[in-house]
Design a protein around this motif. Structure first.
Motif: not given
Lengths: 527, 295
Positions: A146-147, A150, A171-173, A175, A191, A193-195, A222-224, A226
């Protein structure tokens, strides 16, 4: 006109050179010859009884050019004992490949991806050949700057399982930032996050297990699942501090051999301070039900999606390394304090204390460690120290407590290095582990002779000097003769090994390995 | 500002997606079907072992042009080996879209739940699960290709069963309601967790069927799975332990009502009950099966 004719070849030549790529690679091969030895229980499986030899190899190639980076690796396993030390793995093929392209601050990668979020507590795809851990994520990975301060990344895919893939989708994200706080401090917060989404076959197995449980213990799986993490590194002058906290939602996990529906959390922090000749490091981790796998159907080293930092310090001494405590992902509260003092370049002192319990207060591990290094005698290096250890063998090694009570051991050690001349050096290591538990007391000696830059010779022996008759009928020697030759970027090794059974740990991940007896040949090379 | 907006949007999307509530997974049994009459005991006089029945769960479809051939192969095998093979025609979603000129919709939720439970997906057709044994094939774990049905059944003919199944079906007096009484008697010692599944199947339903030669307007559909009476993964026995000794008897009683189907009425006189005992967990092998007429 003539000037134009001279310039044109120059322009083409420049363009051609600018577009030329760069090809590099590496090779690693191991060959084992198994020598049956019933005295140390290196026997009673096909490797020792029938196949008699095995090996594995990895050939990696990397090409960067024309704005792309391509990586491919060929893996081969022929009666390899790496995945399971008592059975043979055979297979060959493309172990990993990936293609990356960066344009306008966006990097796109397709194929097998190795990456992590923070310290790896919610996601880490990595390779460790010692234990055949390779959980690369096969899918897509995007990174966007982003910069300058970041960057964002996102990924999705399936986790690698040798030449196949575990079916659940991950899946994940993430930053991550990079900021200055004034002129003296710097932070890198992030930070993540994963799923993980289960596939139907994995869920069918879970449902089948739950249906067989007593009614009162059944739950809706549960299937998911987080998971989220937040972390930061602060560097300010002589002071550094890393802090990470992660949580995950409820899912079916295996606790004491049965499925339970649990959420989880983990907090991890390390603190360091160094000033002139003095430094101190402190670490803390608290883990509660933080299992991250492709599904609860996978056990041991299979289907791992994350990696938990290890608080205990990993020691290179052979006898001490026998009882390295792995990270626990269900219940652990651990502390480590390490201080060092270096009054001069030729002298340093180091001391450490490690304390690990379960969350219920059951002691798992204690270590008091001290060592010093003296370089004041010309051409000599003296390194000596001692460790006091308490190790909960029944919990760490899944053994019956009445048969395997906690281990109390004291291990003094000494290492003397002598520089014969500019090229030749000698190193002597002596260790003694005094304990009444497990196999009893051990003595270890190693003599190493190096002729830089090419040759290294070592001979060592580990001897069960005072065996515990409850577990060992008689004392055995475990010799090791090692030769290494390095030429340019090639390294060839050969060794004759007798190795006692025990836990083999690398980077905080451990597994039990039976005794080994035989010859090993290794080749590594890069180009 | 723009960077913060992008970051916030990504996080918001993720949060929204994780807030959606999941449905209960197919086949999960939170509470066992209990009948107070269920019981277990041990008998000292062990009856003679029944001849083992092989259960074929055939994935079939109205629009599956090779399926009439599959049905014929099964009929021929049953003729060749009388009283050895039982079969169920599972009309799961794939190739069973209800459309003209069909009069009846053979598709059912139970059929789809069954293939999802066995294989994790709707298999190609005609494929068949044979005693739910692992195929060892890359195609499907539990569904055998048509070409392999005869050889696999041939292989299983020599197998024996360590248990007998006795079945009766009795109307309860309520409309379309029946009590299925089962008695499972172990004629040999057995170690392993087991469960029982019970199906309602219907024969002699004439309706459209695709075939490789012609379209058949009045094809006779048989062994149609109409209802899975027990939960899809099976129902465990009362007070069962992993080890069952020779002479151990489990009595299980299940009440059910013939389902109502929008496009047709199930004819009781054409209905059968199939009950079978199978392993639980990752190994789904069927140990023995039994079939009786509903009335």
């Amino acid at each position: 006109m003539k000037r134009i004719l001279y310039v044109i070849p120059f322009i083409f030549s420049t363009i051609a050179n600018a577009q030329q790529g760069n090809l590099s690679g590496d090779l690693m091969m191991n060959v084992n010859f198994f020598q049956r030895d019933t005295n140390i229980k290196a026997s009673d499986n096909q490797l020792y009884d029938n196949f008699l030899s095995g090996g594995e190899g990895w050939l990696g190639l990397r090409y960067s050019g024309y704005g792309f980076t391509g990586v491919v690796r060929f893996d081969a396993f022929n009666n390899s004992n790496l995945q399971n030390p008592t059975s043979a793995l055979s297979g060959a093929g493309i172990g990993m490949f990936s293609l990356s392209k960066e344009f306008k601050k966006l990097t796109v990668t397709g194929g097998h991806i190795y990456d992590q979020i923070g310290s790896g507590m919610i996601f880490r795809a990595y390779e460790d050949r010692g234990l055949l851990i390779d959980n690369a994520l096969f899918g897509l990975h995007l990174r966007y700057r982003l910069s300058d301060k970041l960057s964002l990344k996102g990924f999705t895919g399936q986790s690698k399982n040798v030449f196949e893939r575990w079916q659940p989708i991950i899946k994940g994200f993430n930053a991550e930032g990079d900021f200055d706080l004034g002129s003296k401090a710097h932070i890198t917060p992030g930070i993540g996050i994963t799923n993980r989404t289960l596939d139907q076959a994995s869920m069918n197995n879970i449902v089948s297990n739950i249906n067989n449980m007593p009614e009162a213990e059944r739950f809706v799986p549960t299937y998911n699942v987080n998971a989220a993490t937040i972390y930061n590194t602060l560097n300010a002058g002589n002071f550094s501090w890393y802090l990470e906290g992660a949580i995950k939602s409820e899912e079916a996990i295996v606790i004491d051999g049965a499925l339970k529906n649990r959420n989880g959390n983990v907090v991890y922090s390390t603190f360091g301070y160094a000033l002139n000749k003095f430094g101190v490091n402190a670490s803390f981790k608290r883990t509660e039900n933080f299992v991250m796998r492709t599904s609860p159907n996978e056990i041991l080293l299979k289907g791992m999606v994350n990696w938990q930092p290890i608080i205990a310090q990993i020691r290179p001494q052979r006898l001490i390394a026998r009882y390295t405590p792995p990270s626990q992902d269900l219940s652990e509260e651990s502390y480590n304090l390490n201080a060092f003092y270096t009054p001069s370049e030729k002298l340093n002192f180091n001391g450490a204390y490690t304390h690990i319990n379960t969350l219920e207060g059951v002691p798992l591990y204690r270590e008091v460690f001290a060592e010093t290094e003296i370089r004041s005698v010309k051409n000599f290096l003296f390194h000596f120290g001692a460790q006091y250890l308490v190790y909960n063998q029944s919990l760490y090694q899944q053994k019956i407590e009445e048969e395997y009570p906690e281990i109390n051991a004291i291990t003094p050690f000494i290492e003397i290095g002598y520089k014969i001349d500019k090229k030749k050096s000698l190193r002597l290591e002596l260790q003694y582990m005094s304990t009444k538990q497990d196999y009893g007391s051990w003595a270890f000696a190693l003599l190493e002779f190096n002729i830089a830059p090419s040759w290294a010779f070592a001979v060592s022996d580990m001897y069960n000097v005072a065996p515990n008759k409850k577990h060992v009928k008689e004392a055995h020697h475990y010799p090791n003769i090692f030769v290494a030759y390095t030429k340019d970027s090639h390294r060839f090794t050969a060794q004759y090994v007798k190795q006692v059974d025990g836990i083999n740990c690398t980077g905080g991940v451990c597994r039990y390995e039976p005794a080994f007896s035989g010859f090993k040949i290794g080749i590594t090379s890069s180009f | 500002m723009k960077n913060k907006f992008i970051l916030f949007s990504a996080l918001a999307l993720w949060a929204l997606s994780s807030c959606t509530k999941e449905q209960v997974p197919s086949g999960l049994i939170l509470k066992d079907q209990k009948n107070t009459k269920d019981s277990t005991y041990v008998i000292s006089t062990i009856p003679a072992s029944q001849s083992k029945h092989i259960l074929v769960e055939e994935a079939t479809g109205v629009h599956c042009s090779n399926c009439p051939l599959g049905a014929k192969i099964l009929r021929d095998l049953k003729t060749q080996y009388p009283n050895k093979i039982l079969s169920v025609a599972v009309y799961s979603q794939f190739l069973n879209d209800f459309q003209a000129p069909s009069k009846y919709d053979f598709n059912s939720t139970d059929a789809m739940d069954l293939v999802m439970f066995i294989e994790g997906k709707d298999p190609s057709k005609p494929y068949a699960a044979i005693d739910r044994l692992n195929t060892g094939s890359a195609d499907f774990n539990y569904f055998f290709k048509l070409n392999n049905w005869a050889s696999k059944i041939d292989e299983l003919l020599v197998k024996t069963t360590p248990l007998n199944i006795e079945l009766t079906s009795t109307p309860t007096g309520e409309l379309n309601e029946y009590l299925i009484s089962t008695k499972t008697i172990f004629t040999e010692d057995w170690s392993g967790d087991l469960a029982m599944s019970i199906y309602l199947i219907e024969d002699h339903v004439k309706d459209y069927q695709d075939s490789s030669v012609v379209k058949i307007p009045d094809y006779e559909h048989n062994h149609i799975l109409r209802k899975i009476i027990t939960p899809v993964p099976g129902s465990t026995f009362k007070d069962a332990t992993t080890t069952k000794e020779k002479g151990r008897v489990y009595e299980k009683f299940v009440t059910f009502t013939i389902p109502t189907i929008p496009t047709t009425t199930i004819k009781k006189e054409n209905c059968h009950i199939i009950a079978f005992v199978h392993k639980t967990g990752t190994d789904k092998e069927i140990i023995h099966a039994q079939e009786i007429e509903l009335e």
